[in-house]
Design a protein around this motif. Structure first.
Motif, PDB file in Angstrom:
ATOM      1  N   VAL A 112       0.805  -1.217   0.000  1.00  0.00           N
ATOM      2  CA  VAL A 112       0.000   0.000   0.000  1.00  0.00           C
ATOM      3  C   VAL A 112       0.845   1.277   0.000  1.00  0.00           C
ATOM      4  O   VAL A 112       0.758   2.093  -0.922  1.00  0.00           O
ATOM      5  CB  VAL A 112      -0.978  -0.009   1.191  1.00  0.00           C
ATOM      6  N   ILE A 113       1.672   1.425   1.040  1.00  0.00           N
ATOM      7  CA  ILE A 113       2.389   2.701   1.198  1.00  0.00           C
ATOM      8  C   ILE A 113       3.405   2.912   0.077  1.00  0.00           C
ATOM      9  O   ILE A 113       3.420   3.947  -0.599  1.00  0.00           O
ATOM     10  CB  ILE A 113       3.082   2.742   2.584  1.00  0.00           C
ATOM     11  N   ILE A 114       4.207   1.891  -0.150  1.00  0.00           N
ATOM     12  CA  ILE A 114       5.220   2.008  -1.192  1.00  0.00           C
ATOM     13  C   ILE A 114       4.541   2.213  -2.553  1.00  0.00           C
ATOM     14  O   ILE A 114       5.002   2.990  -3.390  1.00  0.00           O
ATOM     15  CB  ILE A 114       6.161   0.777  -1.170  1.00  0.00           C
ATOM     16  N   GLY A 115       3.387   1.563  -2.722  1.00  0.00           N
ATOM     17  CA  GLY A 115       2.662   1.684  -3.988  1.00  0.00           C
ATOM     18  C   GLY A 115       2.130   3.084  -4.221  1.00  0.00           C
ATOM     19  O   GLY A 115       2.231   3.629  -5.322  1.00  0.00           O
ATOM     20  N   ILE A 116       1.550   3.674  -3.182  1.00  0.00           N
ATOM     21  CA  ILE A 116       1.001   5.035  -3.339  1.00  0.00           C
ATOM     22  C   ILE A 116       2.133   6.008  -3.665  1.00  0.00           C
ATOM     23  O   ILE A 116       2.022   6.844  -4.565  1.00  0.00           O
ATOM     24  CB  ILE A 116       0.265   5.471  -2.053  1.00  0.00           C
ATOM     25  N   ALA A 145      13.285   1.885  -7.125  1.00  0.00           N
ATOM     26  CA  ALA A 145      13.561   0.540  -7.638  1.00  0.00           C
ATOM     27  C   ALA A 145      12.286  -0.097  -8.168  1.00  0.00           C
ATOM     28  O   ALA A 145      12.257  -0.660  -9.260  1.00  0.00           O
ATOM     29  CB  ALA A 145      14.160  -0.331  -6.540  1.00  0.00           C
ATOM     30  N   ALA A 146      11.215   0.027  -7.397  1.00  0.00           N
ATOM     31  CA  ALA A 146       9.950  -0.595  -7.793  1.00  0.00           C
ATOM     32  C   ALA A 146       9.450   0.004  -9.103  1.00  0.00           C
ATOM     33  O   ALA A 146       8.998  -0.712 -10.001  1.00  0.00           O
ATOM     34  CB  ALA A 146       8.911  -0.409  -6.681  1.00  0.00           C
ATOM     35  N   VAL A 147       9.545   1.337  -9.223  1.00  0.00           N
ATOM     36  CA  VAL A 147       9.014   1.999 -10.414  1.00  0.00           C
ATOM     37  C   VAL A 147       9.834   1.623 -11.652  1.00  0.00           C
ATOM     38  O   VAL A 147       9.286   1.328 -12.720  1.00  0.00           O
ATOM     39  CB  VAL A 147       8.990   3.538 -10.228  1.00  0.00           C
ATOM     40  N   VAL A 148      11.140   1.608 -11.488  1.00  0.00           N
ATOM     41  CA  VAL A 148      11.992   1.256 -12.627  1.00  0.00           C
ATOM     42  C   VAL A 148      11.806  -0.216 -12.985  1.00  0.00           C
ATOM     43  O   VAL A 148      11.741  -0.596 -14.148  1.00  0.00           O
ATOM     44  CB  VAL A 148      13.466   1.573 -12.307  1.00  0.00           C
ATOM     45  N   LEU A 149      11.671  -1.031 -11.933  1.00  0.00           N
ATOM     46  CA  LEU A 149      11.400  -2.455 -12.147  1.00  0.00           C
ATOM     47  C   LEU A 149      10.111  -2.626 -12.939  1.00  0.00           C
ATOM     48  O   LEU A 149       9.966  -3.548 -13.733  1.00  0.00           O
ATOM     49  CB  LEU A 149      11.266  -3.127 -10.779  1.00  0.00           C
ATOM     50  N   PHE A 156       4.840  -4.772  -6.499  1.00  0.00           N
ATOM     51  CA  PHE A 156       4.533  -6.095  -5.954  1.00  0.00           C
ATOM     52  C   PHE A 156       5.787  -6.963  -5.941  1.00  0.00           C
ATOM     53  O   PHE A 156       6.098  -7.640  -4.957  1.00  0.00           O
ATOM     54  CB  PHE A 156       3.431  -6.771  -6.761  1.00  0.00           C
ATOM     55  N   MET A 157       6.518  -6.900  -7.047  1.00  0.00           N
ATOM     56  CA  MET A 157       7.732  -7.704  -7.160  1.00  0.00           C
ATOM     57  C   MET A 157       8.724  -7.327  -6.070  1.00  0.00           C
ATOM     58  O   MET A 157       9.287  -8.194  -5.394  1.00  0.00           O
ATOM     59  CB  MET A 157       8.352  -7.469  -8.533  1.00  0.00           C
ATOM     60  N   LEU A 184      20.775  -3.999  -5.931  1.00  0.00           N
ATOM     61  CA  LEU A 184      21.002  -4.808  -7.127  1.00  0.00           C
ATOM     62  C   LEU A 184      19.816  -4.686  -8.083  1.00  0.00           C
ATOM     63  O   LEU A 184      19.989  -4.547  -9.298  1.00  0.00           O
ATOM     64  CB  LEU A 184      21.189  -6.268  -6.695  1.00  0.00           C
ATOM     65  N   ILE A 185      18.608  -4.728  -7.487  1.00  0.00           N
ATOM     66  CA  ILE A 185      17.418  -4.629  -8.327  1.00  0.00           C
ATOM     67  C   ILE A 185      17.397  -3.301  -9.071  1.00  0.00           C
ATOM     68  O   ILE A 185      17.137  -3.245 -10.274  1.00  0.00           O
ATOM     69  CB  ILE A 185      16.144  -4.797  -7.469  1.00  0.00           C
ATOM     70  N   VAL A 186      17.716  -2.193  -8.360  1.00  0.00           N
ATOM     71  CA  VAL A 186      17.728  -0.887  -9.024  1.00  0.00           C
ATOM     72  C   VAL A 186      18.677  -0.916 -10.215  1.00  0.00           C
ATOM     73  O   VAL A 186      18.332  -0.499 -11.323  1.00  0.00           O
ATOM     74  CB  VAL A 186      18.203   0.226  -8.058  1.00  0.00           C
TER      75      VAL A 186
END
Lengths: 500, 325
Positions: free
Chosen positions: B43-47, B258-262, B282-283, B307-309
């Motif tokens: 939720v929080i990271i997603g918003i 990282a999440a957005v670029v992923l 989510f990932m 690493l993911i970034v």
């Protein structure tokens, strides 16, 4: 004479004290194809920007339909039906063709919402009007240059344009694409839309336009029906002097022939070019042409160490070399001036000096520290020798005109004492005056320094006038090797047309 | 567009594959309570990711949003305690407004001085964090002082299930808020001119100016929305963890970016979608969650996120470069 669609009267424009335009006048009549000819730096782009409302003139007035237009803004200029197609097309590469086409309509209507169905409809209509076939859902980035240009033209046509200004539209096009463009330009004219063709390519201007205005140093120097002009007179007006076009003659030196400067045996780059044999002797200027994709650029890249997996043999002055990287090529004395000097060859935001010295630093710093004094002497000398128009070598290259940028690239390679000079489209986007100077420089280099020059170009006239031999490529192979002593422009062009 | 859609399919595929893999290693992964808790962590990271997505699309970058989130959260909770107010809607609005104001400062510097967004947001981030700790306070507000209305609101479940041992667990209703905001962002990006102007700006700023976009409006809008979303998420976060910590969200910018670029957004601007971002979020959450389940040290989690970034950015750079010029 009837009122002009747009008329500039005694326009003056200064940029921090430097006069860009002075008493500039220009009349464009409805529905005509008008050429604005002038060298780089003559004020052509300033004229465009005044007509499109980007700059406000410091003096004089702009009349539209015979009435003073008042201060123009980009929006009001568009409202008057004036559309500019910039050299970079001003498209959004990340968006689809459809959205690029419809964007201006949405913006003009001050929409807040994006209606995709309407976007597609607008785009379909725009493409239909132009009578071309474009994939509306493709992103613009995925189109070739000619395709991008079509999108830009289609977009300009959408907004009830009465005048379309095309800034150097043929620069990045092949001969064939230029012909398509001209057909479209005539189509547009047939609908009563005027076209201002801003160029410095003689033959194209003579071919397409009906009337022409020539400017030099911010002033109009000639105006009239195109039929009254020929290449020599335009050149005279543009440069203020005559430029002689003597063919380049190369005679083998008497006695035993020296080994070729550059010798290529059985050069193959898988999928690009096959079994190429070529030798260039000192002082020879060899032209290379062919359609885009014929492998001519791949040959150049292989010679510059950018196709490390090539097969075959390359010799410089008889000594075999293996070119696995650009460093290898530079060390072997091979210099390459790329096709797109802007993105491939120059550090645009860096100074002229640094750009010139980019490949010379190793020589300038034998003991870690750069010999500044020597660097300064070298660059100063080069700026003078190449006649680069700049007050100081510290000026960023991005602020120079196209011709001057090209000279900076050439200067860089001259500083490395190159023995083989490969020029890919050396005068693309360069005006006549600079072009003649660059050609003269190349000839002088070939003769005085015994350079072997390989000149790749679409401009057949350029090759015929400046080379002693022309090699034509098609589908990765050499198909012709013509001596310029008995080749004419028509002959070579006709031959090129048979390659499809 | 076709390419983007394809890259979302790729992300979804990878996500599914990772889920199967993790599920095989640890069957507990597929249990409903784990999935519910995973979604809660989204939720929080997603918003916040929605705001970062918008900024990335426009060709900018924002590292200040965690600071804005903390400031909005802490100031609002402090304020509520000060005047003894116990509610949900007004505080959330206040936190959103605080975030929006901070975002406007970013927008001002980015637009007015044509400054590099990274530098601007680094600066505002440090300023806001420093101001908060120096002026407002450094003490945590614990469960015993936290406004009960916030906690009760954040405890709302959509469904709740009772386990065999009698304990209950549920799917937090905050997921609905996240999905709702994501949907709104999607509609905004795709069906409004301001959304399209963000893509245009990220595609070619010069062309956008010539086309007649009001770039001042666009840039202010982008950074204000990013700030507002951060402020909103900040307060929601404190309700969900029953704690208002003025030192919260440290290092959070890395997770979100990282999440957005992923999720397929380009670090160079012009590309990115809400669906992709949601998948990316989510990932990232799943990977971090699995590392926790597998009892991997938090320091190593940092390594994983870093690493993911890098991998995701490298992939997107590679993809963008492969586009024919």
């Amino acid at each position: 004479m009837s009122d002009g669609l747009i008329e500039l009267r005694g326009i003056r424009k200064e940029f921090s004290g430097v006069v860009a335009l002075d008493a500039m006048s220009l009349v464009i009549h409805p529905g005509e194809i008008h050429c604005l000819a002038g060298e780089n730096g003559s004020g052509k782009s300033t004229v465009i920007k005044i007509m499109s409302g980007v700059y406000a003139p410091d003096g004089g007035e702009v009349l539209i339909d015979g009435k003073p237009a008042g201060p123009l803004t980009p929006i009001s200029a568009i409202g008057h039906g004036i559309q500019v197609i910039y050299q970079d097309f001003s498209l959004f590469g990340n968006l689809t063709v459809a959205e690029n086409l419809a964007m201006n309509v949405h913006l003009r209507e001050k929409r807040r919402l994006m209606n995709w169905r309407r976007t597609r409809a607008i785009a379909r209509e725009a493409v239909g009007r132009l009578g071309v076939d474009l994939d509306l859902d493709a992103t613009v980035d995925s189109l070739p240059t000619a395709g991008k240009q079509l999108v830009a033209i289609a977009r300009a046509l959408m907004s009830d344009a009465r005048l379309i200004i095309m800034d150097e539209p043929t620069t990045a096009l092949t001969r064939k694409e230029v012909e398509t463009l001209f057909r479209i330009v005539r189509d547009i004219q047939a609908r009563g839309i005027a076209i201002l063709f801003v160029s410095h390519k003689m033959r194209e201007m003579l071919e397409i336009s009906e009337r022409m205005t020539v400017i030099r140093n911010g002033r109009k120097v000639a105006e009239g029906p195109t039929a009254d002009f020929d290449e020599a007179s335009i050149t005279r007006h543009m440069t203020g002097s005559d430029i002689l076009n003597e063919p380049y003659v190369w005679t083998p030196p008497p006695g035993a022939p020296p080994p070729p400067r550059l010798e290529v045996r059985g050069l193959t780059v898988p999928g690009k070019c096959e079994e190429l044999d070529l030798s260039i002797r000192p002082g020879e200027i060899v032209g290379l042409s062919g359609l885009l994709g014929s492998g001519r650029t791949d040959l150049a890249l292989a010679l510059f160490g950018m196709a490390p997996r090539y097969q075959g043999e390359i010799r410089i002055d008889g000594a075999p070399v293996r070119l696995r990287s650009t460093q290898d090529a530079i060390a072997a004395g091979i210099a390459y001036v790329p096709e797109d000097r802007l993105t491939e060859g120059l550090f645009l935001t860096q100074s002229i000096n640094r750009n010139m010295l980019a490949t010379s630093y190793e020589r300038l710093a034998p003991r870690l520290v750069i010999d500044r004094e020597r660097a300064e002497t070298m660059t100063q000398g080069m700026i003078r020798a190449m006649q680069i128009a700049t007050p100081t070598g510290e000026k960023p290259v991005i602020q120079l005109s196209g011709g001057n940028q090209q000279r900076v690239v050439l200067a860089r390679w001259l500083l490395t004492d190159a023995r083989v000079l490969i020029l890919n489209g050396p005068t693309v986007g360069v005006d006549v005056g600079s072009k003649a100077e660059i050609h003269a420089k190349i000839r002088e280099l070939a003769q005085a320094h015994g350079l072997a020059v390989l000149m790749i170009s679409d401009d057949v006239l350029e090759l015929v006038q400046n080379c002693n031999r022309i090699v034509l490529m098609h589908r990765g192979r050499f198909v012709d090797d013509l001596s310029c002593a008995d080749a004419t422009e028509e002959m070579v062009s006709d031959r090129l047309k048979t390659f499809t | 567009m076709a390419l983007l859609r394809r890259s979302e399919m790729v992300i979804a595929g990878i996500l599914l594959l990772a889920m199967v893999l993790i599920g095989t290693i640890n069957p507990a992964f597929w249990q409903l309570d784990n999935l519910f808790s995973l979604m809660r962590s989204n939720v929080i990271i997603g918003i916040m990711a929605m705001g970062v997505l918008l900024v990335l699309i426009s060709g900018g970058i924002d590292v200040s949003f965690p600071a804005f989130a903390v400031a909005a959260m802490y100031l609002t909770v402090k304020g509520m305690l000060l005047i003894g107010y116990n509610g949900v809607v007004l505080p959330l609005l206040a936190a959103t407004a605080i975030g929006l104001l901070c975002g406007a400062v970013n927008g001002f510097f980015v637009y007015k001085f044509r400054m590099i967004p990274l530098i601007v947001t680094l600066g505002t981030s440090a300023m806001v964090r420093g101001f908060l700790l120096g002026v407002v306070g450094t003490s945590m507000i614990n469960i015993n002082k936290m406004p009960t209305a916030l906690i009760d609101f954040a405890r709302t479940d959509v469904v709740s299930v009772t386990k065999a041992d009698g304990s209950t667990y549920g799917l937090t209703a905050m997921v609905l808020i996240y999905v709702g905001l994501a949907l709104a962002m999607h509609l905004m990006l795709r069906y409004t001119m301001i959304g399209r102007s963000a893509y245009a700006l990220g595609g070619d700023p010069e062309a956008a100016r010539r086309a007649g976009f009001d770039l001042r409006k666009t840039i202010f809008f982008i950074y204000c929305v990013a700030g507002a979303l951060a402020g909103f998420a900040g307060l929601l976060h404190s309700g969900m963890i029953w704690l208002a910590n003025p030192r919260d969200f440290v290092g959070f910018e890395l997770d979100v970016i990282a999440a957005v670029v992923l999720g397929g957004a380009s670090i160079f601007g012009g590309r990115g979608t809400v669906l992709g971002t949601m998948l990316g979020v989510f990932m990232l959450v799943m990977v971090k969650n699995s590392l926790i389940i597998m009892k991997v040290d938090t320091t190593w989690q940092l390594v994983a996120v870093g690493l993911i970034v890098i991998i995701a950015t490298a992939l997107s750079a590679w993809r963008d470069r492969r586009q024919p010029a």
